[in-house]
Design a protein around this motif. Structure first.
Motif, mmCIF file in Angstrom:
data_model
loop_
_atom_site.group_PDB
_atom_site.id
_atom_site.type_symbol
_atom_site.label_atom_id
_atom_site.label_comp_id
_atom_site.label_asym_id
_atom_site.label_seq_id
_atom_site.Cartn_x
_atom_site.Cartn_y
_atom_site.Cartn_z
ATOM 1 N N VAL A 50 0.657 -1.267 0.164
ATOM 2 C CA VAL A 50 -0.017 -0.081 0.115
ATOM 3 C C VAL A 50 0.958 1.360 0.101
ATOM 4 O O VAL A 50 0.629 2.264 -1.001
ATOM 5 C CB VAL A 50 -0.814 0.094 1.211
ATOM 6 C CG1 VAL A 50 -1.532 1.596 1.334
ATOM 7 C CG2 VAL A 50 -1.934 -1.069 1.045
ATOM 8 N N MET A 51 1.863 1.266 0.897
ATOM 9 C CA MET A 51 2.601 2.422 1.114
ATOM 10 C C MET A 51 3.933 2.438 0.367
ATOM 11 O O MET A 51 5.058 1.809 0.619
ATOM 12 C CB MET A 51 3.019 2.594 2.600
ATOM 13 C CG MET A 51 1.718 2.835 3.300
ATOM 14 S SD MET A 51 0.746 4.324 2.872
ATOM 15 C CE MET A 51 1.807 5.420 3.577
ATOM 16 N N MET A 52 3.833 3.098 -0.763
ATOM 17 C CA MET A 52 5.114 3.210 -1.701
ATOM 18 C C MET A 52 5.362 4.535 -2.267
ATOM 19 O O MET A 52 4.334 5.368 -2.329
ATOM 20 C CB MET A 52 4.944 2.410 -3.100
ATOM 21 C CG MET A 52 5.101 0.675 -2.635
ATOM 22 S SD MET A 52 5.045 0.055 -4.426
ATOM 23 C CE MET A 52 3.284 0.189 -4.963
ATOM 24 N N PRO A 53 6.384 4.880 -2.312
ATOM 25 C CA PRO A 53 6.764 6.324 -2.825
ATOM 26 C C PRO A 53 6.393 6.761 -4.225
ATOM 27 O O PRO A 53 5.966 5.996 -5.036
ATOM 28 C CB PRO A 53 8.298 6.510 -2.704
ATOM 29 C CG PRO A 53 8.726 5.196 -2.832
ATOM 30 C CD PRO A 53 7.628 4.317 -2.393
ATOM 31 N N GLY A 54 5.931 8.093 -4.350
ATOM 32 C CA GLY A 54 5.181 8.414 -5.717
ATOM 33 C C GLY A 54 3.868 7.919 -5.883
ATOM 34 O O GLY A 54 3.032 8.201 -5.171
ATOM 35 N N ILE A 55 3.561 6.659 -6.816
ATOM 36 C CA ILE A 55 2.266 6.208 -6.878
ATOM 37 C C ILE A 55 2.297 5.038 -5.990
ATOM 38 O O ILE A 55 3.112 4.146 -6.017
ATOM 39 C CB ILE A 55 2.411 5.577 -8.348
ATOM 40 C CG1 ILE A 55 2.265 6.995 -9.174
ATOM 41 C CG2 ILE A 55 1.088 4.922 -8.568
ATOM 42 C CD1 ILE A 55 2.218 6.520 -10.811
ATOM 43 N N ASP A 56 1.413 5.150 -5.074
ATOM 44 C CA ASP A 56 1.137 3.850 -3.975
ATOM 45 C C ASP A 56 0.465 2.758 -4.693
ATOM 46 O O ASP A 56 -0.319 2.828 -5.562
ATOM 47 C CB ASP A 56 0.796 4.465 -2.681
ATOM 48 C CG ASP A 56 -0.671 5.151 -2.732
ATOM 49 O OD1 ASP A 56 -1.385 4.692 -3.694
ATOM 50 O OD2 ASP A 56 -1.168 5.814 -1.785
ATOM 51 N N GLY A 57 0.228 1.776 -3.672
ATOM 52 C CA GLY A 57 -0.391 0.697 -4.079
ATOM 53 C C GLY A 57 -1.956 0.833 -4.464
ATOM 54 O O GLY A 57 -2.452 0.249 -5.428
ATOM 55 N N LEU A 58 -2.589 1.566 -3.616
ATOM 56 C CA LEU A 58 -4.018 2.170 -3.985
ATOM 57 C C LEU A 58 -3.914 2.725 -5.245
ATOM 58 O O LEU A 58 -5.039 2.350 -6.027
ATOM 59 C CB LEU A 58 -4.566 3.030 -2.817
ATOM 60 C CG LEU A 58 -4.476 2.578 -1.397
ATOM 61 C CD1 LEU A 58 -5.074 3.446 -0.336
ATOM 62 C CD2 LEU A 58 -5.182 1.007 -1.145
ATOM 63 N N GLN A 59 -3.214 3.714 -5.513
ATOM 64 C CA GLN A 59 -3.425 4.292 -7.013
ATOM 65 C C GLN A 59 -3.380 3.325 -8.092
ATOM 66 O O GLN A 59 -3.653 3.442 -9.051
ATOM 67 C CB GLN A 59 -2.278 5.610 -6.918
ATOM 68 C CG GLN A 59 -2.706 6.618 -6.063
ATOM 69 C CD GLN A 59 -1.578 7.515 -5.979
ATOM 70 O OE1 GLN A 59 -0.393 7.377 -5.590
ATOM 71 N NE2 GLN A 59 -1.723 8.882 -6.374
ATOM 72 N N VAL A 60 -2.062 2.388 -7.884
ATOM 73 C CA VAL A 60 -1.941 1.472 -8.937
ATOM 74 C C VAL A 60 -3.331 0.589 -9.074
ATOM 75 O O VAL A 60 -3.586 0.410 -10.161
ATOM 76 C CB VAL A 60 -0.725 0.543 -8.385
ATOM 77 C CG1 VAL A 60 -0.785 -0.674 -9.702
ATOM 78 C CG2 VAL A 60 0.539 1.124 -8.504
ATOM 79 N N CYS A 61 -3.791 0.317 -7.991
ATOM 80 C CA CYS A 61 -5.075 -0.579 -8.135
ATOM 81 C C CYS A 61 -6.185 0.257 -8.874
ATOM 82 O O CYS A 61 -6.729 -0.327 -9.627
ATOM 83 C CB CYS A 61 -5.471 -0.806 -6.728
ATOM 84 S SG CYS A 61 -6.797 -2.185 -6.717
ATOM 85 N N ARG A 62 -6.250 1.339 -8.482
ATOM 86 C CA ARG A 62 -7.402 2.499 -9.066
ATOM 87 C C ARG A 62 -7.171 2.446 -10.452
ATOM 88 O O ARG A 62 -8.112 2.463 -11.428
ATOM 89 C CB ARG A 62 -7.490 3.587 -8.565
ATOM 90 C CG ARG A 62 -7.798 3.570 -6.888
ATOM 91 C CD ARG A 62 -8.123 5.075 -6.340
ATOM 92 N NE ARG A 62 -8.508 5.208 -5.084
ATOM 93 C CZ ARG A 62 -7.743 5.438 -4.182
ATOM 94 N NH1 ARG A 62 -6.358 5.514 -4.488
ATOM 95 N NH2 ARG A 62 -7.994 5.321 -2.787
ATOM 96 N N VAL A 63 -5.978 2.497 -11.043
ATOM 97 C CA VAL A 63 -5.637 2.704 -12.655
ATOM 98 C C VAL A 63 -6.038 1.546 -12.981
ATOM 99 O O VAL A 63 -6.925 1.620 -14.183
ATOM 100 C CB VAL A 63 -4.227 3.194 -12.601
ATOM 101 C CG1 VAL A 63 -3.662 3.184 -14.073
ATOM 102 C CG2 VAL A 63 -3.975 4.349 -12.130
#
Length: 235
Positions: A50-63
């Motif tokens: 979930v917590m990653m710099p820049g684009i986090d895991g939630l954003q990856v999932c949403r995209v």
């Protein structure tokens, strides 16, 4: 499999463990690379911190979900609050594991996700399956109508936007409407593994499903039977 984890020690340890378990692992350190690899290689399953710099895991999932990509996603999170877990499910994740985690739990959740999405086994080996009867087109109970083939569901005239796990949980409840299903039965049918009395996984999914089902001035459909489990009925 695509693994995205910014902590090098965790990433390397998990990559080794998954490789020894038989998975072909592409490991990356951030969300930007995770998206690039997901678009380039189309993995069978994603494991995202979930917590990653820049684009986090939630954003990856949403995209990925916005693009129509339904690849199963398992989230790794150090966040233990229910609201944080719901945020992951709301982003389109199928399941989550809370850090620090037992690697056997990660294996069990991945096996369950892959069983529900493909007849292909670990490493790409085909799994022989017995012939399945053609399912009925619609199932209905308590004002809920579901089309298992198209994976669509409605309460009345309103179509429900459900994740894969939410759909399967609702389908299980609809098929057993009026019957109290205990926790272990639901865990076994949905996840293929009973995570024990201390797990909040089922409660989180039921709460999230209720938010999508419930309507003002309409009866609640999913009822908690304290100490036992859940039942679908229209009181």
């Amino acid at each position: 499999m695509l693994l995205a984890e910014d902590d090098r020690a965790i990433r390397n340890a998990l990559e080794r463990a998954l490789t020894l378990e038989g998975y072909q692992v592409m490991a990356v350190a951030d969300g930007v690379e995770a998206l690039a690899q997901a678009h380039r290689n189309r993995p069978d399953v994603l494991v995202l911190d979930v917590m990653m710099p820049g684009i986090d895991g939630l954003q990856v999932c949403r995209v990925l979900r916005a693009e129509g990509d339904r690849t199963p996603i398992l989230m790794l999170t150090a966040l233990v609050e229910t609201a944080d877990r719901i945020a992951g499910l709301d982003a389109g994740a199928d399941d989550y594991v809370v850090k620090p985690f037992d690697v056997e739990e990660v294996f069990a959740r991945l096996r369950a996700l892959l069983r529900r999405t493909s007849p292909v086994g670990v490493g790409g080996a085909p799994v022989a399956e017995a012939p399945r009867p053609v399912p009925e087109r619609f199932i209905e109970a308590a004002g809920i109508r579901m089309d298992p083939q198209a994976r669509r569901a409605w309460r009345g005239a309103r179509e429900l936007e459900l994740t894969r796990t939410e759909f399967e949980l609702l389908e299980l409840l609809v098929r057993n409407a009026g019957i109290v299903l205990d926790h272990s039965t639901i865990y076994d049918r949905i996840w293929g593994y009973d995570f024990g009395p201390g797990s909040k996984n089922l409660a989180v999914y039921v709460g999230y499903l209720r938010r999508k089902l419930d309507e003002p001035d309409a009866p609640q459909l999913i009822h908690t039977v304290r100490g036992v489990g859940y039942v679908l009925r229209e009181d």
